[in-house]
Design an enzyme around this catalytic site. Structure first.
Site, short mmCIF file in Angstrom:
data_model
loop_
_atom_site.label_atom_id
_atom_site.label_comp_id
_atom_site.label_asym_id
_atom_site.label_seq_id
_atom_site.Cartn_x
_atom_site.Cartn_y
_atom_site.Cartn_z
N SER A 36 0.80 -1.22 0.00
CA SER A 36 0.00 0.00 0.00
C SER A 36 0.84 1.29 0.00
CB SER A 36 -0.93 -0.09 1.21
OG SER A 36 -1.79 0.98 1.29
N ASP A 82 -1.54 1.35 -3.68
CA ASP A 82 -2.34 0.28 -4.29
C ASP A 82 -3.74 0.78 -4.65
OD1 ASP A 82 -3.10 0.44 -1.62
OD2 ASP A 82 -3.48 -1.70 -1.42
N ASP A 92 -6.26 2.19 -3.02
CA ASP A 92 -7.50 1.99 -2.25
C ASP A 92 -7.77 3.15 -1.29
OD1 ASP A 92 -5.59 1.38 -0.35
OD2 ASP A 92 -6.51 -0.52 0.27
N SER A 152 -0.74 1.26 17.68
CA SER A 152 -0.86 1.07 16.23
C SER A 152 -0.99 -0.42 15.93
CB SER A 152 0.39 1.63 15.56
OG SER A 152 0.56 1.02 14.30
N GLY A 153 -1.71 -0.74 14.85
CA GLY A 153 -1.79 -2.14 14.43
C GLY A 153 -0.76 -2.44 13.35
N ARG A 182 -0.17 5.60 19.18
CA ARG A 182 -0.57 6.85 18.54
C ARG A 182 -1.43 7.69 19.47
NH1 ARG A 182 1.27 5.89 13.53
NH2 ARG A 182 0.77 3.90 12.54
C1 16G Z 1 -4.21 -0.39 7.94
C2 16G Z 1 -5.69 -0.49 7.72
C3 16G Z 1 -6.33 0.88 7.75
C4 16G Z 1 -5.99 1.57 9.05
C5 16G Z 1 -4.51 1.57 9.30
C6 16G Z 1 -4.24 2.03 10.72
C7 16G Z 1 -6.80 -2.11 6.29
C8 16G Z 1 -6.89 -2.70 4.91
N1 16G Z 1 -5.96 -1.10 6.42
O1 16G Z 1 -3.59 0.31 6.91
O2 16G Z 1 -7.71 0.72 7.65
O3 16G Z 1 -6.45 2.90 9.05
O4 16G Z 1 -4.01 0.25 9.18
O5 16G Z 1 -2.90 1.92 11.00
O6 16G Z 1 -7.46 -2.56 7.21
P1 16G Z 1 -2.37 1.97 12.48
O7 16G Z 1 -3.02 0.86 13.27
O8 16G Z 1 -0.91 1.84 12.37
O9 16G Z 1 -2.76 3.32 13.04
MG MG Z 2 -3.72 1.16 0.34
#
Ligand code: 16G
Ligand code: MG
Length: 550
Positions: free
Chosen positions: A68, A286, A288, A505-506, A512
């Site tokens: 992405s 990508d 999206d 963060s995920g 964050r």
């Molecule tokens: C990923 C997620 C997006 C989210 C971002 C948060 C998908 C396909 N993408 O890019 O929706 O906003 O993570 O990132 O689910 P973070 O957890 O690092 O803040």
């Molecule tokens: Mg993307």
């Protein structure tokens, strides 16, 4: 595992051994890390995708190789379920377990256990469609994936270099082919036709659309947007920028949706291109995510993010539903996350139900499915609109009683074709925005003035263990470390219009902090103060405490 040749799997698995020191995790957006470490993961994901298809009776599963908006050296992979949505959550855990088996023997053992636990009938057929973005590491990773698909005996279809949303579209189109729910022809051509035909119908009779600049992030959006231009013909003049997909290091570099959202400024490459009053938008790597912006008459930059898109689109759809005389049968709702600007939530909540869910597309998507028409957008520009099967049936069967009702009904039906309902799709969302602007005769300025964003600030805090931070209430409150939320509440109370929340963060090893307030200086100060609390709580080294953390 009797139906498969274990020896064949073993030989191939040996050729894609796992780097011993690395741990992989299927996170919010699949596996994502440095591209050159992902060989074993891709091989195993090939096997997993094949097994997922067998488990679902031979339905086609999608595999997308992309990272992405991440830097070019990163890559990743995610699976797409048969209706075009994200992989079922329970399988994320299975994916992580299989990816981390240390040796070929461990992997084969884990695989055997998995097949028995999940009750996979290995005699079932298995079908997988896969694609990649333009990253240089993608070529080798696709060949690792193909080895995995070969090992499991999957019938594999290569969708080539394309966008994430097109891969999602293909998965749904393949699985609904020949049924009355057919989503469209299962080809890129089918996708382009579906979007461009409905777009042309929706803007027919409206004044000519002024040229729109698209920043393609030097990624896969560039060749795909170029093809879309052919299908759209004269219905909308599109100017493609940042289309260098073969220049090493160019992808997402000082351009793209994430750059614009994070830096809140124009990509430097557009400074000479964009004229005052002109609209532009940025895709991510990508395609999206979508971010709109414009320069006003004095040349000042204004950004129109996912929240502004949600406000524009949701209000338009609510009006159409009323005009079509369907207000009492079709309920429209919006889904946001805690990152949605408070002003957008206030604007939307006056018009329709708004729900807040945790970050990550799958949470938004599932919540949006509970409405007849569910509009969801993350502030970062990822989002779409879902029409429930019941809503689509109502639209198909409703007998309009006036010409005005009939027009509104037709518009709604065409929107169901224009919008990629499988996942957020920057190009489909862009056309959707252009439809609304054309109908409302809005320029960027008028769209932007639907509401004024509250000043806000996002700060990252590096901690030793982000898992110590746990949240509730759609990530708006911390439940651990204990006592920290009370301290944050106490701080927030001191700021006019203050709001702040903290979440791990995920996708990165950080915590964050988000804050907003009536004044920009106050939003900054609140964010840094909360970051200071987080840093202290997480046992950060006092001598390395960032000096902005007041
Ligand atoms: C990923 C997620 C997006 C989210 C971002 C948060 C998908 C396909 N993408 O890019 O929706 O906003 O993570 O990132 O689910 P973070 O957890 O690092 O803040
Ligand atoms: Mg993307």
């Amino acid at each position: 595992m009797s139906q498969l040749s274990i020896d064949d799997i073993r030989v191939l698995c040996d050729a894609h051994s796992k780097p011993l020191e690395l741990h992989f995790q299927y996170g919010t957006a699949g596996f994502r890390t440095l591209g050159n470490t992902l060989d074993s993961v891709l091989f195993r994901v090939g096997i997993l995708a094949g097994l997922r298809s067998k488990r679902l009776d031979g339905k086609t599963i999608g595999v997308m190789v992309t990272a992405s908006h991440n830097p070019e050296a990163d890559n990743g992979v995610k699976l797409v379920d048969p209706r075009g949505e994200m992989l079922e959550a329970a399988w994320e855990t299975h994916a992580t377990v299989l990816a981390n088996a240390s040796t070929t023997d461990d992997f084969l053992h884990a695989l055997d256990l998995f097949v028995r636990n999940v009750k996979i009938d290995l005699s079932k057929p298995s079908r997988v469609v896969y694609a990649r973005d333009t990253r240089p590491s993608g070529v080798a990773l696709i060949s690792s994936l193909e080895d995995g698909l070969k090992a499991i005996g999957a019938e594999a279809r290569d969708a080539g270099v394309t966008t994430t949303p097109i891969l999602h579209y293909l998965v749904k189109a393949i699985n609904t082919k020949g049924t009355k729910e057919s989503y469209g022809d299962d080809s890129e051509d089918g996708y382009f036709k579906k979007l461009s035909d409905s777009f042309k119908k929706l803007v027919a009779g409206r004044p000519k659309i002024t040229p729109l600049v698209i920043d393609c992030a030097n990624g896969v959006g560039a060749p795909i947007a170029a093809k879309l231009v052919e299908y759209l013909g004269e219905s909308i003049p599109l100017i493609l920028e940042n289309t260098s997909i073969t220049t090493l290091g160019a992808l997402n570099n000082a351009c793209g949706a994430d750059f614009v959202k994070t830096m809140q400024k124009l990509p430097p490459s557009l400074v000479e291109v964009l004229k005052p009053g002109q609209r532009a938008c940025s895709l991510d790597g990508d395609a999206d995510r979508l971010m709109y912006y414009y320069l006003d008459d004095r040349g000042y930059f204004s950004m129109l993010d996912g929240d502004k898109i949600a406000a524009l689109v949701a209000a338009f759809i609510v009006d159409l539903v009323k005009l079509a005389g369907l207000e009492s049968t079709i309920k429209v709702g919006v889904v946001q996350t805690a990152y949605a600007n408070g002003a957008s939530t206030r604007y939307l909540a006056k018009r329709l139900p708004v729900k807040c869910v945790p970050t990550g597309v799958k949470h938004l998507h599932h919540a949006a499915e509970h409405y007849n028409i569910g509009v969801y957008f993350e502030a970062n520009g990822h989002g779409t609109v879902l029409f429930s099967p019941q809503a689509q049936e109502t639209l198909a069967n409703h007998e309009p009683s006036t010409p005005a009702q009939s027009t509104a009904l037709n518009h709604l039906v065409n929107l169901t074709h224009l919008i990629n309902q499988t996942v957020g799709d920057a190009l489909s969302d862009m056309l959707l925005v252009e439809v609304v602007l054309a109908h409302k005769s809005y320029t960027g300025v008028e769209w932007n003035s639907l509401y004024a964003d509250l000043p806000n600030r996002l700060v990252k805090v590096v901690v030793s263990d982000r898992n110590a931070f746990r949240t509730e209430d759609a990530e708006r409150r911390l439940i651990s470390p204990s006592g920290l939320q009370a301290k944050i509440d106490e701080l927030v109370r001191r700021y006019d219009g203050g709001r702040s929340f903290v979440r791990p963060s995920g996708t990165e090893d950080v915590v964050r902090v988000y804050a907003e307030a009536i004044l920009k200086t106050q939003a900054d100060e609140l964010a840094f103060r909360v970051a200071g609390l987080v840093y202290d709580e997480a046992g950060g080294d006092p001598s390395r405490r960032p000096k902005e953390f007041l």
